[in-house]
Design an enzyme around this catalytic site. Structure first.
Site, PDB file in Angstrom:
ATOM      1  N   TYR A   1      59.624 138.729  51.074  1.00  0.00           N
ATOM      2  CA  TYR A   1      60.421 138.575  53.147  1.00  0.00           C
ATOM      3  C   TYR A   1      61.524 139.667  52.384  1.00  0.00           C
ATOM      4  O   TYR A   1      61.812 139.698  51.567  1.00  0.00           O
ATOM      5  CB  TYR A   1      60.357 137.323  52.670  1.00  0.00           C
ATOM      6  CG  TYR A   1      61.400 136.811  54.302  1.00  0.00           C
ATOM      7  CD1 TYR A   1      60.504 136.836  55.351  1.00  0.00           C
ATOM      8  CD2 TYR A   1      62.169 137.133  54.487  1.00  0.00           C
ATOM      9  CE1 TYR A   1      60.801 137.418  57.009  1.00  0.00           C
ATOM     10  CE2 TYR A   1      62.987 136.964  55.212  1.00  0.00           C
ATOM     11  CZ  TYR A   1      62.032 137.001  56.967  1.00  0.00           C
ATOM     12  OH  TYR A   1      62.972 136.401  57.750  1.00  0.00           O
TER      13      TYR A   1
ATOM     14  N   TRP B   1      64.758 141.860  55.367  1.00  0.00           N
ATOM     15  CA  TRP B   1      64.380 143.203  56.758  1.00  0.00           C
ATOM     16  C   TRP B   1      64.287 144.422  55.356  1.00  0.00           C
ATOM     17  O   TRP B   1      64.980 145.284  56.932  1.00  0.00           O
ATOM     18  CB  TRP B   1      65.973 142.541  56.874  1.00  0.00           C
ATOM     19  CG  TRP B   1      66.072 141.644  58.144  1.00  0.00           C
ATOM     20  CD1 TRP B   1      65.429 140.704  58.261  1.00  0.00           C
ATOM     21  CD2 TRP B   1      66.270 142.495  59.575  1.00  0.00           C
ATOM     22  NE1 TRP B   1      65.598 139.717  59.913  1.00  0.00           N
ATOM     23  CE2 TRP B   1      66.119 140.879  60.288  1.00  0.00           C
ATOM     24  CE3 TRP B   1      67.300 142.960  60.235  1.00  0.00           C
ATOM     25  CZ2 TRP B   1      66.560 140.781  61.539  1.00  0.00           C
ATOM     26  CZ3 TRP B   1      66.485 143.201  61.507  1.00  0.00           C
ATOM     27  CH2 TRP B   1      67.113 141.675  62.082  1.00  0.00           C
TER      28      TRP B   1
HETATM   29  N1  LIG Z   1      71.628 129.794  54.014  1.00  0.00           N
HETATM   30  C1  LIG Z   1      71.205 130.640  55.292  1.00  0.00           C
HETATM   31  N2  LIG Z   1      70.488 130.771  54.512  1.00  0.00           N
HETATM   32  C2  LIG Z   1      69.474 132.058  54.833  1.00  0.00           C
HETATM   33  C3  LIG Z   1      70.099 132.266  56.883  1.00  0.00           C
HETATM   34  C4  LIG Z   1      70.878 131.300  57.842  1.00  0.00           C
HETATM   35  O1  LIG Z   1      71.168 131.247  58.835  1.00  0.00           O
HETATM   36  N3  LIG Z   1      72.035 130.358  56.005  1.00  0.00           N
HETATM   37  N4  LIG Z   1      69.881 132.813  57.565  1.00  0.00           N
HETATM   38  C5  LIG Z   1      67.710 133.151  56.971  1.00  0.00           C
HETATM   39  C6  LIG Z   1      67.431 134.990  58.080  1.00  0.00           C
HETATM   40  S1  LIG Z   1      67.491 134.309  59.371  1.00  0.00           S
HETATM   41  C7  LIG Z   1      67.185 135.426  57.191  1.00  0.00           C
HETATM   42  S2  LIG Z   1      65.877 136.922  58.215  1.00  0.00           S
HETATM   43  C8  LIG Z   1      67.052 135.835  55.733  1.00  0.00           C
HETATM   44  C9  LIG Z   1      67.740 137.708  55.220  1.00  0.00           C
HETATM   45  O2  LIG Z   1      67.091 137.627  54.235  1.00  0.00           O
HETATM   46  P1  LIG Z   1      67.047 139.143  53.351  1.00  0.00           P
HETATM   47  O3  LIG Z   1      66.292 140.083  54.851  1.00  0.00           O
HETATM   48  O4  LIG Z   1      66.471 139.040  51.908  1.00  0.00           O
HETATM   49  O5  LIG Z   1      68.695 140.192  53.256  1.00  0.00           O
HETATM   50  P2  LIG Z   1      69.084 141.569  53.554  1.00  0.00           P
HETATM   51  O6  LIG Z   1      70.310 141.272  52.842  1.00  0.00           O
HETATM   52  O7  LIG Z   1      68.897 142.107  54.476  1.00  0.00           O
HETATM   53  O8  LIG Z   1      67.854 141.864  52.164  1.00  0.00           O
HETATM   54  C10 LIG Z   1      67.052 142.625  52.161  1.00  0.00           C
HETATM   55  C11 LIG Z   1      67.507 143.741  50.833  1.00  0.00           C
HETATM   56  O9  LIG Z   1      65.839 145.064  51.199  1.00  0.00           O
HETATM   57  C12 LIG Z   1      67.420 145.936  49.962  1.00  0.00           C
HETATM   58  N5  LIG Z   1      66.681 147.388  50.945  1.00  0.00           N
HETATM   59  C13 LIG Z   1      66.893 148.277  52.308  1.00  0.00           C
HETATM   60  N6  LIG Z   1      66.103 149.369  52.279  1.00  0.00           N
HETATM   61  C14 LIG Z   1      65.603 149.067  51.489  1.00  0.00           C
HETATM   62  C15 LIG Z   1      64.262 150.661  50.995  1.00  0.00           C
HETATM   63  O10 LIG Z   1      63.966 150.549  52.056  1.00  0.00           O
HETATM   64  N7  LIG Z   1      63.578 149.804  50.362  1.00  0.00           N
HETATM   65  C16 LIG Z   1      63.106 148.639  49.158  1.00  0.00           C
HETATM   66  N8  LIG Z   1      63.694 148.696  47.595  1.00  0.00           N
HETATM   67  N9  LIG Z   1      65.010 148.178  49.403  1.00  0.00           N
HETATM   68  C17 LIG Z   1      65.571 148.073  50.379  1.00  0.00           C
HETATM   69  C18 LIG Z   1      68.253 145.925  50.733  1.00  0.00           C
HETATM   70  O11 LIG Z   1      69.722 146.327  49.846  1.00  0.00           O
HETATM   71  C19 LIG Z   1      68.539 144.142  50.134  1.00  0.00           C
HETATM   72  O12 LIG Z   1      68.766 144.036  48.782  1.00  0.00           O
HETATM   73  O13 LIG Z   1      67.865 135.334  55.273  1.00  0.00           O
HETATM   74  C20 LIG Z   1      68.166 133.839  55.691  1.00  0.00           C
HETATM   75  N10 LIG Z   1      69.245 132.768  54.956  1.00  0.00           N
HETATM   76  N1  LIG Z   2      76.165 140.013  62.651  1.00  0.00           N
HETATM   77  C1  LIG Z   2      74.734 140.017  62.220  1.00  0.00           C
HETATM   78  N2  LIG Z   2      73.626 139.958  63.309  1.00  0.00           N
HETATM   79  C2  LIG Z   2      72.503 138.942  62.798  1.00  0.00           C
HETATM   80  C3  LIG Z   2      71.971 138.983  61.935  1.00  0.00           C
HETATM   81  C4  LIG Z   2      73.012 139.265  60.280  1.00  0.00           C
HETATM   82  O1  LIG Z   2      72.248 138.868  59.041  1.00  0.00           O
HETATM   83  N3  LIG Z   2      74.662 139.845  61.174  1.00  0.00           N
HETATM   84  N4  LIG Z   2      70.891 138.378  60.769  1.00  0.00           N
HETATM   85  C5  LIG Z   2      70.181 138.290  62.754  1.00  0.00           C
HETATM   86  C6  LIG Z   2      69.356 137.345  62.214  1.00  0.00           C
HETATM   87  S1  LIG Z   2      67.526 137.825  60.903  1.00  0.00           S
HETATM   88  C7  LIG Z   2      68.477 136.577  62.988  1.00  0.00           C
HETATM   89  S2  LIG Z   2      67.220 135.715  62.439  1.00  0.00           S
HETATM   90  C8  LIG Z   2      69.567 136.037  63.422  1.00  0.00           C
HETATM   91  C9  LIG Z   2      69.411 134.723  64.197  1.00  0.00           C
HETATM   92  O2  LIG Z   2      70.142 133.920  65.064  1.00  0.00           O
HETATM   93  P1  LIG Z   2      71.207 132.828  64.591  1.00  0.00           P
HETATM   94  O3  LIG Z   2      70.025 132.057  64.071  1.00  0.00           O
HETATM   95  O4  LIG Z   2      71.132 132.459  66.617  1.00  0.00           O
HETATM   96  O5  LIG Z   2      72.865 132.841  64.835  1.00  0.00           O
HETATM   97  P2  LIG Z   2      73.340 132.237  63.276  1.00  0.00           P
HETATM   98  O6  LIG Z   2      74.071 132.659  64.361  1.00  0.00           O
HETATM   99  O7  LIG Z   2      72.877 131.290  62.444  1.00  0.00           O
HETATM  100  O8  LIG Z   2      73.343 130.819  64.543  1.00  0.00           O
HETATM  101  C10 LIG Z   2      74.122 130.726  66.158  1.00  0.00           C
HETATM  102  C11 LIG Z   2      75.083 129.662  66.728  1.00  0.00           C
HETATM  103  O9  LIG Z   2      74.339 128.613  66.412  1.00  0.00           O
HETATM  104  C12 LIG Z   2      74.949 127.526  66.542  1.00  0.00           C
HETATM  105  N5  LIG Z   2      74.105 126.329  65.549  1.00  0.00           N
HETATM  106  C13 LIG Z   2      74.017 126.185  64.024  1.00  0.00           C
HETATM  107  N6  LIG Z   2      74.031 124.781  64.143  1.00  0.00           N
HETATM  108  C14 LIG Z   2      73.851 124.106  65.198  1.00  0.00           C
HETATM  109  C15 LIG Z   2      73.613 123.299  66.015  1.00  0.00           C
HETATM  110  O10 LIG Z   2      72.846 122.397  64.943  1.00  0.00           O
HETATM  111  N7  LIG Z   2      73.554 122.994  66.987  1.00  0.00           N
HETATM  112  C16 LIG Z   2      73.869 123.938  68.199  1.00  0.00           C
HETATM  113  N8  LIG Z   2      74.139 123.127  69.155  1.00  0.00           N
HETATM  114  N9  LIG Z   2      74.062 124.671  67.367  1.00  0.00           N
HETATM  115  C17 LIG Z   2      74.116 124.661  66.151  1.00  0.00           C
HETATM  116  C18 LIG Z   2      75.857 128.185  64.847  1.00  0.00           C
HETATM  117  O11 LIG Z   2      77.287 127.653  65.048  1.00  0.00           O
HETATM  118  C19 LIG Z   2      76.406 129.361  65.586  1.00  0.00           C
HETATM  119  O12 LIG Z   2      77.260 129.491  66.534  1.00  0.00           O
HETATM  120  O13 LIG Z   2      71.057 137.207  63.987  1.00  0.00           O
HETATM  121  C20 LIG Z   2      70.539 138.113  64.040  1.00  0.00           C
HETATM  122  N10 LIG Z   2      72.185 138.935  63.672  1.00  0.00           N
HETATM  123 MO   LIG Z   3      66.468 136.134  60.794  1.00  0.00          MO
END
Ligand SMILES: Nc1nc2c(c(=O)[nH]1)N[C@H]1C(S)=C(S)[C@@H](COP(=O)(O)OP(=O)(O)OC[C@H]3O[C@@H](n4cnc5c(=O)[nH]c(N)nc54)[C@H](O)[C@@H]3O)O[C@H]1N2
Ligand SMILES: Nc1nc2c(c(=O)[nH]1)N[C@H]1C(S)=C(S)[C@@H](COP(=O)(O)OP(=O)(O)OC[C@H]3O[C@@H](n4cnc5c(=O)[nH]c(N)nc54)[C@H](O)[C@@H]3O)O[C@H]1N2
Ligand SMILES: [Mo]
Length: 767
Positions: free
Chosen positions: A112, A114
């Site tokens: 998994y 991005w």
């Molecule tokens: N506590 C907490 N944890 C969370 C979340 C949260 O809200 N709270 N959010 C979750 C969510 S929504 C998401 S989507 C995940 C994100 O988790 P990930 O998608 O696993 O995070 P990234 O840091 O985007 O990791 C992408 C990796 O791919 C590598 N990469 C980029 N391009 C390439 C390529 O072309 N080839 C190869 N081989 N590698 C490449 C980058 O260097 C990087 O290490 O995290 C989750 N974890």
């Molecule tokens: N700059 C930037 N943008 C991103 C990403 C990134 O890594 N960097 N990641 C991308 C990815 S993979 C995803 S999935 C999306 C995620 O998008 P979201 O999941 O919507 O993003 P978060 O920033 O985790 O949370 C959004 C808001 O929800 C609030 N919140 C958390 N828990 C609660 C709760 O229990 N109740 C209420 N009412 N509010 C709560 C948090 O404080 C925050 O302000 O964002 C995307 N956009």
């Molecule tokens: Mo995500």
């Protein structure tokens, strides 16, 4: 004529300056983007490049004594550089050995993450395509983003892939919406990205236009800075993870208001009558009144009542952040939001209804046309075994045990080989100390990475991958309005190779190269993907130029086909000819299908269930603060954490943690102090920022600081040191990272230096 050269990243489109001033090309923001995103400008900065992996490398004792040696030393041991032939021989040899000894069910290729933008060089697609050619792999389903919602929503309204690209557009909201109520706010920081490449960043302008047209915007969230530029007219602080109770109470007020009109419920929904006894309390003796919800949410009964009455009198859009379902029982707030919207009867009307994540991605609210994009065919997987993606540690720690998922009973496979390309589990997974134990289980871990980040450091075989600025590709993201010809800006770093080249080398060794490459090189593939896409787009009535012309021009701009869009308008107009993809074709307030699964933790209609950890929990005496680990402002997840713009946000080199001044004062913490966050699962350091924008007893530490474990404390501020690794419910088994209690104290010892951005020890063998 100047040549137009573009590149794309999830965070936006960039122009490559053809006239390098500093010996390397310069990146500029896309000139057509009204609100460009600076995150990607640092991609070629020397401090970013300094962490690149130059050469294949093998963990020392794995190389010396073979697979499975000293697995507890992963992440703590030196690496030995080897040439590509040696590295690919070793990796292919392991894949062949594990297949022969244990079958393809012993290989986890869920991988998994991005990865990078670009439809051809998409790392996971190549990994899946490769393994499908050699007998398959254990895969993962759903995402960390939307674990609970992806499973729930197809049962009750429409799947998330459909929903994400069919939100009502901002122009319609500006013209019609009078009240925009958002649970979890509308964090503009998150709208900076779209998977595959954000085009024109539109959310800031969308919000502004809606406000100028007179809509009132209400932010219901533990944090107030989520509607930037003071864009919210009102902030209603709410205890984390209690939104379902507030939504139920809003529904209770609506139910008892003389304006409540059941006609939409009768024609477009099923099951309201089965839900009603729960709402009134007839079923369980608890009426879900505002007074009841006040005790749970911390929002006064009067405030809840006033808001419900306002909703009844106005064209109302109810929005919810994805974060709310990344928590214990994460299905419930989404289900209850849709239920409340159905009771208000405005679903399918311009500017009314519900939104699932305005503020999660740039995509939502787009008026660009919905055209297909190019995709790399992955083939078919011969292995049926899978896991819900966030059950990764469970899989490694409990082989053979059963788990429930979406009504079925499944078994965790016994994994011997883990192969990752394009994701960072030491970023995304919860309870990283537990992950580290689970990570000791496989005999071999192969990782393709660009940087010496935590996942590369925890691998046995590290294969250096190129970054997108080193390759040619096609970038596309649904409803982002562009197809981009991504041009190479620089030569590959060191001996890094494209994932395609790496898998081609493995495929050759396993005798399947012709199946994997189909005899095409990179340009052969780009041409093929483009031509196929050109035909599909023609079916949608849009004529694209031939490949050469497209490549010369640099991009296709779909924006002249823009049209306002209203989600569920067809369904509202004619629910019989335009049914929803649910079993009944209607919105399901009661789901017979979910009820038939007979799950204690997810019955047939929305309910309030206490989160596993929350401020109303007995455990909050020991750990009195709720940790929110949201998405970072200055980077995408862990990507580019080493960049100048990400590092500029750190305090004493550590990730900032936001605390309410009251909580800080009680603990003798001052602005800029290094503090220690802890619970029974782990400890990490962070730098304190005191802010009234966060409610008392809530702290916010964004994700993405590169995991930097010290002897007994994580040094850099990675919140997944603390988070809970437990499925949202037995329906969806999603990630529940946002359910987490902790305590914070000032760190008094001598502060250990951050080592996340120091290269690991590498033994360079003379050739
Ligand atoms: N506590 C907490 N944890 C969370 C979340 C949260 O809200 N709270 N959010 C979750 C969510 S929504 C998401 S989507 C995940 C994100 O988790 P990930 O998608 O696993 O995070 P990234 O840091 O985007 O990791 C992408 C990796 O791919 C590598 N990469 C980029 N391009 C390439 C390529 O072309 N080839 C190869 N081989 N590698 C490449 C980058 O260097 C990087 O290490 O995290 C989750 N974890
Ligand atoms: N700059 C930037 N943008 C991103 C990403 C990134 O890594 N960097 N990641 C991308 C990815 S993979 C995803 S999935 C999306 C995620 O998008 P979201 O999941 O919507 O993003 P978060 O920033 O985790 O949370 C959004 C808001 O929800 C609030 N919140 C958390 N828990 C609660 C709760 O229990 N109740 C209420 N009412 N509010 C709560 C948090 O404080 C925050 O302000 O964002 C995307 N956009
Ligand atoms: Mo995500």
């Amino acid at each position: 004529m100047t040549e137009h050269r573009y590149s794309a990243a999830h965070w936006g489109i960039y122009e490559i300056d053809p006239d390098p001033a500093e010996g390397r090309p310069k990146l500029r923001s896309f000139s057509l983007d009204p609100d460009p995103n600076p995150i990607g400008l640092d991609q070629l900065d020397p401090s970013v490049t300094a962490l690149r992996i130059a050469q294949p490398a093998i963990r020392e004792s794995w190389l010396e004594a073979g697979a499975g040696t000293n697995p507890s030393k992963r992440g703590r041991e030196r690496f030995v550089e080897v040439d590509w032939e040696t590295a690919l021989d070793l990796a292919a040899g392991e894949i062949a050995r594990i297949r022969a000894a244990h079958g393809n069910e012993a290989i986890f290729g869920g991988s998994y993450g991005w990865s990078s933008a670009g439809r051809f060089h998409h790392a996971q697609s190549h990994l899946h395509r490769f393994y499908n050619n050699v007998g398959g792999y254990v895969h993962s389903v759903d995402s960390y983003s939307l674990g609970a919602a992806r499973v729930l929503m197809p049962h009750i309204a429409a799947g998330m892939d459909e929903s994400n690209v069919s939100h009502t557009s901002w122009d319609v909201l500006a013209a019609h919406c009078e009240l925009f109520v958002s649970f979890g706010g509308m964090p503009l920081k998150n709208t900076r990205v779209s998977p595959g490449g954000a085009g024109r960043h539109r959310a800031r302008d969308g919000l502004r236009r809606m406000r100028e047209a007179g809509a009132r915007i209400v932010n219901i969230s533990p944090v107030n800075d989520s509607l930037e530029d003071g864009a919210s007219d009102e902030w209603i602080p709410i205890q984390p993870n209690t939104d379902t109770a507030m939504l139920l109470a809003l529904a209770h007020v609506v139910l008892n208001d003389s304006r409540f009109d059941r006609s939409f419920l009768a024609t477009h929904t099923v099951g309201f009558d089965r839900f009603l006894p729960y709402l009134t309390g007839e079923a369980d003796g608890i009426a879900k009144t505002p007074a009841w919800a006040a005790g749970i949410t911390g929002v006064s009964a009067a405030r809840i009542e006033r808001l419900a009455r306002e909703m009844l009198g106005k064209r109302t859009m109810l929005n919810i952040a994805w974060a709310l379902q990344r928590a214990a029982h994460g299905e419930q707030p989404f289900w209850m939001l849709v239920t409340l919207a159905a009771m208000l009867g405005q679903i399918g009307l311009p500017g009314g209804g519900y939104g699932l994540g305005y503020g999660a991605m740039n995509t939502m609210g787009s008026s660009h046309p919905r055209v297909p994009g190019p995709t790399l065919p992955q083939g078919r997987n011969a292995v049926a075994a899978f896991i819900p993606v966030a059950r990764f540690s469970d899989m490694l720690l409990r082989p053979g045990e059963t788990f429930r998922y979406n009504g079925g009973l499944h078994r965790y496979p016994d994994i011997r080989l883990v192969h990752w390309a394009g994701g960072n589990p030491f970023h995304h997974h919860q309870d990283l100390n537990r992950l580290r134990l689970a990570w000791e289980k496989p005999e071999t871990i192969i990782v393709h990475e660009q940087y010496w980040n935590p996942v590369a450091r925890h691998a046995d075989i590290v294969l250096p991958a190129t970054i997108s600025l080193e390759r040619e590709d096609l970038a596309f993201s649904t409803r982002e309005g562009y197809l981009i010809a991504m041009r190479r800006a620089v030569a590959p770093y060191g001996n890094a190779r494209d994932d395609f080249a790496i898998f081609s080398g493995l495929a050759r060794r396993l005798g399947v190269e012709p199946d994997y490459t189909e005899g095409l090189d990179v340009f052969g593939w780009l041409r093929r993907l483009y031509e196929k896409n050109r035909m599909q787009v023609a079916e949608a009535g849009i004529k694209l130029p031939d490949f050469e012309e497209f490549w010369e021009t640099g991009f296709i701009d779909y924006s002249r086909h823009d049209r306002p869009h209203v989600m569920h308008a067809d369904f509202r107009h004619d629910p019989v000819s335009c049914p929803l993809p649910t079993p009944s074709g209607k919105i399901e307030i009661f789901s017979e299908r979910i009820a038939s699964f007979e799950l204690d933790d997810c019955p047939g209609h929305p309910v309030w269930r206490e989160p596993f950890e929350w401020l109303g929990h007995a455990e909050s005496k020991r750990y009195p603060l709720h940790l929110l680990s949201d998405q970072p402002v200055r980077r995408l997840h862990s990507q580019l954490d080493q960049s100048p713009s990400s590092r500029a946000g750190k305090i004493s080199g550590r990730e900032p943690v936001y605390l309410n001044p009251k909580d800080a004062a009680q603990r003798g913490i001052a602005q800029g102090d290094v503090v220690e966050l802890f619970n029974d699962r782990g400890r990490c350091l962070a730098g304190a920022i005191l802010s009234e924008a966060i409610m008392p007893r809530v702290v916010r530490l964004s994700t993405g600081a590169w995991f930097d474990p010290g002897d007994d404390v994580e040094k850099h501020g990675n919140p997944n040191t603390l988070t809970l690794d437990r499925g949202t419910s037995s329906l969806s088994q999603g990630c529940s990272a946002l359910t987490c209690l902790i305590e914070v104290r000032r760190f008094t010892g001598s502060v250990p230096p951050v080592s996340a951005f120091t290269l690991p020890e590498i033994i360079v063998k003379e050739v």
